[in-house]
Design a protein around this motif. Structure first.
Motif, PDB file in Angstrom:
ATOM      1  N   ALA A   1       1.167  -1.437  -0.186  1.00  0.00           N
ATOM      2  CA  ALA A   1       0.050   0.195   0.149  1.00  0.00           C
ATOM      3  C   ALA A   1       0.962   1.952   0.298  1.00  0.00           C
ATOM      4  N   TYR A   2       2.148   1.401  -0.479  1.00  0.00           N
ATOM      5  CA  TYR A   2       2.719   2.129  -0.280  1.00  0.00           C
ATOM      6  C   TYR A   2       3.602   2.415  -1.856  1.00  0.00           C
ATOM      7  N   ASN A   3       4.033   0.858  -2.403  1.00  0.00           N
ATOM      8  CA  ASN A   3       4.162   1.077  -4.162  1.00  0.00           C
ATOM      9  C   ASN A   3       3.896   0.421  -4.480  1.00  0.00           C
ATOM     10  N   PRO A   4       3.086   1.518  -5.338  1.00  0.00           N
ATOM     11  CA  PRO A   4       1.921   0.722  -6.315  1.00  0.00           C
ATOM     12  C   PRO A   4       2.418  -0.137  -7.071  1.00  0.00           C
ATOM     13  N   TYR A   5       2.993  -0.745  -7.568  1.00  0.00           N
ATOM     14  CA  TYR A   5       3.488  -1.899  -8.531  1.00  0.00           C
ATOM     15  C   TYR A   5       3.087  -3.601  -7.688  1.00  0.00           C
ATOM     16  N   LEU A   6       3.317  -2.761  -6.099  1.00  0.00           N
ATOM     17  CA  LEU A   6       2.791  -4.578  -5.679  1.00  0.00           C
ATOM     18  C   LEU A   6       1.708  -5.089  -5.954  1.00  0.00           C
ATOM     19  N   SER A   7       0.408  -4.105  -5.990  1.00  0.00           N
ATOM     20  CA  SER A   7      -1.026  -4.747  -5.515  1.00  0.00           C
ATOM     21  C   SER A   7      -1.855  -5.607  -7.232  1.00  0.00           C
ATOM     22  N   GLU A   8      -0.044  -4.830  -8.550  1.00  0.00           N
ATOM     23  CA  GLU A   8      -0.979  -5.122  -9.559  1.00  0.00           C
ATOM     24  C   GLU A   8      -0.112  -6.944  -9.682  1.00  0.00           C
ATOM     25  N   GLY A   9       1.322  -7.085  -8.507  1.00  0.00           N
ATOM     26  CA  GLY A   9       1.420  -8.763  -8.435  1.00  0.00           C
ATOM     27  C   GLY A   9       0.016  -9.372  -7.950  1.00  0.00           C
ATOM     28  N   LYS A  10      -0.609  -8.729  -6.746  1.00  0.00           N
ATOM     29  CA  LYS A  10      -1.207  -9.566  -6.084  1.00  0.00           C
ATOM     30  C   LYS A  10      -2.497  -9.642  -6.917  1.00  0.00           C
ATOM     31  N   LYS A  11      -2.980  -9.516  -8.278  1.00  0.00           N
ATOM     32  CA  LYS A  11      -4.045  -9.365  -8.696  1.00  0.00           C
ATOM     33  C   LYS A  11      -4.133 -10.573  -9.472  1.00  0.00           C
TER      34      LYS A  11
ATOM     35  N   GLY B   1      -5.803  -6.160  -4.461  1.00  0.00           N
ATOM     36  CA  GLY B   1      -5.042  -7.275  -6.027  1.00  0.00           C
ATOM     37  C   GLY B   1      -6.230  -8.053  -6.728  1.00  0.00           C
ATOM     38  N   LEU B   2      -7.133  -8.748  -5.700  1.00  0.00           N
ATOM     39  CA  LEU B   2      -7.669  -9.385  -6.331  1.00  0.00           C
ATOM     40  C   LEU B   2      -8.684  -8.903  -6.909  1.00  0.00           C
ATOM     41  N   TRP B   3      -9.113  -7.733  -6.443  1.00  0.00           N
ATOM     42  CA  TRP B   3     -10.157  -6.878  -7.185  1.00  0.00           C
ATOM     43  C   TRP B   3      -9.969  -6.620  -8.259  1.00  0.00           C
ATOM     44  N   LYS B   4      -8.340  -5.485  -8.133  1.00  0.00           N
ATOM     45  CA  LYS B   4      -7.875  -5.287  -9.728  1.00  0.00           C
ATOM     46  C   LYS B   4      -7.212  -6.337 -10.556  1.00  0.00           C
ATOM     47  N   GLY B   5      -7.906  -7.626 -10.634  1.00  0.00           N
ATOM     48  CA  GLY B   5      -7.764  -8.796 -11.371  1.00  0.00           C
ATOM     49  C   GLY B   5      -8.628  -8.860 -12.015  1.00  0.00           C
ATOM     50  N   LEU B   6      -9.624  -8.676 -10.673  1.00  0.00           N
ATOM     51  CA  LEU B   6     -11.481  -9.401 -11.207  1.00  0.00           C
ATOM     52  C   LEU B   6     -11.612  -7.761 -12.823  1.00  0.00           C
ATOM     53  N   LYS B   7     -10.948  -7.199 -12.010  1.00  0.00           N
ATOM     54  CA  LYS B   7     -11.917  -6.133 -12.340  1.00  0.00           C
ATOM     55  C   LYS B   7     -11.133  -5.570 -13.853  1.00  0.00           C
ATOM     56  N   ASP B   8      -9.147  -5.601 -14.157  1.00  0.00           N
ATOM     57  CA  ASP B   8      -9.188  -6.210 -15.446  1.00  0.00           C
ATOM     58  C   ASP B   8      -9.750  -6.992 -16.227  1.00  0.00           C
ATOM     59  N   LEU B   9      -9.775  -8.212 -16.100  1.00  0.00           N
ATOM     60  CA  LEU B   9     -11.161  -9.696 -16.660  1.00  0.00           C
ATOM     61  C   LEU B   9     -12.001  -8.786 -17.053  1.00  0.00           C
ATOM     62  N   CYS B  10     -12.825  -8.440 -16.214  1.00  0.00           N
ATOM     63  CA  CYS B  10     -14.318  -8.213 -16.621  1.00  0.00           C
ATOM     64  C   CYS B  10     -14.223  -6.983 -18.065  1.00  0.00           C
TER      65      CYS B  10
ATOM     66  N   MET C   1     -18.668  -9.824 -11.952  1.00  0.00           N
ATOM     67  CA  MET C   1     -17.434  -9.877 -10.549  1.00  0.00           C
ATOM     68  C   MET C   1     -17.767 -10.829  -9.859  1.00  0.00           C
ATOM     69  N   PRO C   2     -16.946 -11.647  -8.585  1.00  0.00           N
ATOM     70  CA  PRO C   2     -17.148 -12.730  -8.152  1.00  0.00           C
ATOM     71  C   PRO C   2     -17.306 -11.556  -6.187  1.00  0.00           C
ATOM     72  N   LYS C   3     -18.497 -11.997  -5.490  1.00  0.00           N
ATOM     73  CA  LYS C   3     -18.149 -11.437  -4.570  1.00  0.00           C
ATOM     74  C   LYS C   3     -17.079 -11.816  -3.511  1.00  0.00           C
ATOM     75  N   LEU C   4     -16.147 -10.811  -3.396  1.00  0.00           N
ATOM     76  CA  LEU C   4     -15.128 -10.246  -2.264  1.00  0.00           C
ATOM     77  C   LEU C   4     -15.500 -10.671  -0.707  1.00  0.00           C
TER      78      LEU C   4
ATOM     79  N   VAL D   1     -15.143  -5.047  -1.274  1.00  0.00           N
ATOM     80  CA  VAL D   1     -15.729  -6.053  -0.591  1.00  0.00           C
ATOM     81  C   VAL D   1     -17.147  -5.018  -0.995  1.00  0.00           C
ATOM     82  N   ARG D   2     -17.569  -3.902  -0.890  1.00  0.00           N
ATOM     83  CA  ARG D   2     -18.494  -3.132  -1.383  1.00  0.00           C
ATOM     84  C   ARG D   2     -18.662  -3.571  -2.184  1.00  0.00           C
ATOM     85  N   GLN D   3     -18.086  -2.391  -2.880  1.00  0.00           N
ATOM     86  CA  GLN D   3     -18.024  -3.034  -4.578  1.00  0.00           C
ATOM     87  C   GLN D   3     -18.334  -4.245  -5.499  1.00  0.00           C
ATOM     88  N   THR D   4     -18.456  -4.847  -5.022  1.00  0.00           N
ATOM     89  CA  THR D   4     -18.861  -6.943  -5.192  1.00  0.00           C
ATOM     90  C   THR D   4     -19.728  -7.149  -4.452  1.00  0.00           C
TER      91      THR D   4
END
Ligand SMILES: Cc1ncc(COP(=O)(O)O)c(C=O)c1O
Ligand SMILES: [Zn+2]
Length: 428
Positions: A218-228, A258-267, A275-278, A327-330
């Motif tokens: 949550a500081y380096n913006p690129y890590l979430s991308e790996g987590k997706k 990160g999971l949320w970002k990956g799912l949004k990418d795929l949508c 979108m699955p519920k997270l 969580v809210r948006q899914t």
């Protein structure tokens, strides 16, 4: 990196060029987490389901078109990602009425994504792999992070694979196995007499003072991308039929974000139709996001930590905004589970699916069990549980979950006496 348009602040929406900022939104300081913005039209022309089906790459790099890396030549040699997604038929039955009571009708479609199978045995390798590539792209040779343990051991391992130096801050309470990983991979380990939250703040200051490249969540913006990437894998492994829910444990909130970002990418790319519920699961003794979710706020009240699930013992979740919006948006939920429920889940998961999880690794599954017990899961739902860390990371908790083995003299007499006691009542 023509597929990356820039970086966008999750708080104010300000957009920056990639070369313009290193970590966070300058207007918001350390709070201004940035999200990587992609050119999905361009990516859609390069990345297709058919191309993926023909791609033999068994790692997160099969999705390089959706990752913020400029130079594939810098990808570390360890195999990160493409972990197994097991269909868990025996667990489906276990979660039926016979063992959990009449309120549950059981489950028909349950899968376990085993990220304990990463090279350093936790989900964090997905983020560290991208972090290491970014450090190399920037020509840095020293990296740092603060961690409850897994991000640390993961960074140490990935850095060792490419020869980077690391300075790593961990709380004194980090389990021995994770500290052993750091030491054996050659990290400079700085153990802090305090909590993870204090180690995190110290690490941020240190990275500024010494100019080390930061792998902080949550500081380096690129890590979430790996987590997706686990979301991408789950959907591909399910032949692009997205599950109804994904359960995952939450500490800082980076994995779920990160999971949320990956799912949004795929949508956005049209690879999945919904979108699955997270479903975010926290330990009762470290559940600030459960409270914030229930109260409908994005403000966090720090909590006093009290859980054996050390990896999710986080009082101030650094990625809270993304974690709550995921969580809210899914249409998902935040669930709190007790340490006892986590220990139960470790046993059930190991005995019903042969996946050995550390406490935080099993917490997602504990959340599922709880909702099934409460009769709140439709048996027709397709459910994925992400196991985020391997049980060998924390054997003391495993022994707590099971009890110690029998100790006998090496005689048949003692053995016969013992055999009279089988089956062991808690062997379930
Ligand atoms: C095993 C395990 N599970 C879950 C988490 C939670 O991830 P996050 O802090 O991104 O929410 C961590 C983070 O350290 C972890 O190591
Ligand atoms: Zn901002």
């Amino acid at each position: 990196m023509d597929h990356v348009l820039g970086l966008k602040c999750v708080l104010c929406g300000a957009e920056y060029d990639v070369g313009e900022v290193l970590y966070v939104c300058p207007k918001h300081g350390d709070e201004g987490i940035l999200d990587v913005v992609y050119d999905y039209e361009l990516i859609g022309r390069r990345l297709t389901k058919e191309r993926l089906a023909d791609d033999p790459t068994n790692s997160i790099w099969r999705y390089a078109d959706l990752l913020p890396i400029a130079d594939p030549g810098l990808i570390p040699p360890l195999q990160v990602g493409w972990t197994p997604l097991y269909r868990a038929e025996r667990l489906e039955k276990r979660l039926g009425p016979s063992s959990l009571g009449r309120r549950t009708k059981g489950l028909k479609h349950l899968w376990v994504k085993d990220d304990g199978r990463e090279p350093t045995a936790s989900y964090k390798d997905r983020a560290s792999a991208v972090g290491v590539v970014k450090a190399l792209e920037l020509g840095r040779d020293v990296m740092t992070c603060a961690s409850t343990g897994n991000a640390a051991s993961s960074l140490a391992g990935l850095a060792a694979s490419v020869g980077l130096t690391t300075y790593i801050f961990v709380p004194q309470t980090a389990p021995q196995a994770k500290v052993a990983q750091l030491l054996i991979f050659g990290a400079n380990v700085i153990m802090v007499k305090g909590t993870y939250d204090q180690a995190f703040d110290l690490c941020l200051e240190a990275s500024k003072e010494y100019g080390w490249y930061s792998r902080n969540t949550a500081y380096n913006p690129y890590l979430s991308e790996g987590k997706k990437t686990a979301a991408l894998e789950i959907c591909e492994q399910l032949r692009w039929e997205a599950p109804d829910r994904i359960f995952v444990s939450v500490g800082d909130g980076c994995i779920i974000g990160g999971l949320w970002k990956g799912l949004k990418d795929l949508c956005t790319l049209g690879f999945i139709g919904k979108m699955p519920k997270l479903m975010g699961v926290q330990a009762e003794g470290a559940a600030p996001l459960v409270r914030a979710w229930r109260e409908g706020t994005e403000e966090i009240e720090p909590v006093v930590l009290n859980t054996l699930a050390d990896s999710i013992a986080v009082g101030v979740p650094r990625d809270r905004i993304k974690a709550l919006r995921a969580v809210r948006q899914t249409g998902g939920e935040y669930v709190a589970v007790s340490d006892e429920e986590i220990l139960d889940a470790m046993r059930v998961l190991a005995r019903g699916a042969a996946v050995f999880a550390e406490p935080a690794g099993a917490a997602g599954f504990a959340g599922l069990v709880k909702l099934v017990q409460e009769g709140r899961i439709d048996p027709e739902e397709r459910i994925v549980v992400v196991v985020t860390g391997n049980g060998l990371k924390d054997v003391a908790s495993a022994i707590k979950a099971t009890g110690k083995p029998h100790l006998i003299e090496p005689t048949m007499e003692d053995l016969r006496q013992l055999m009279g006691q089988y089956p062991i009542p808690n062997n379930r």
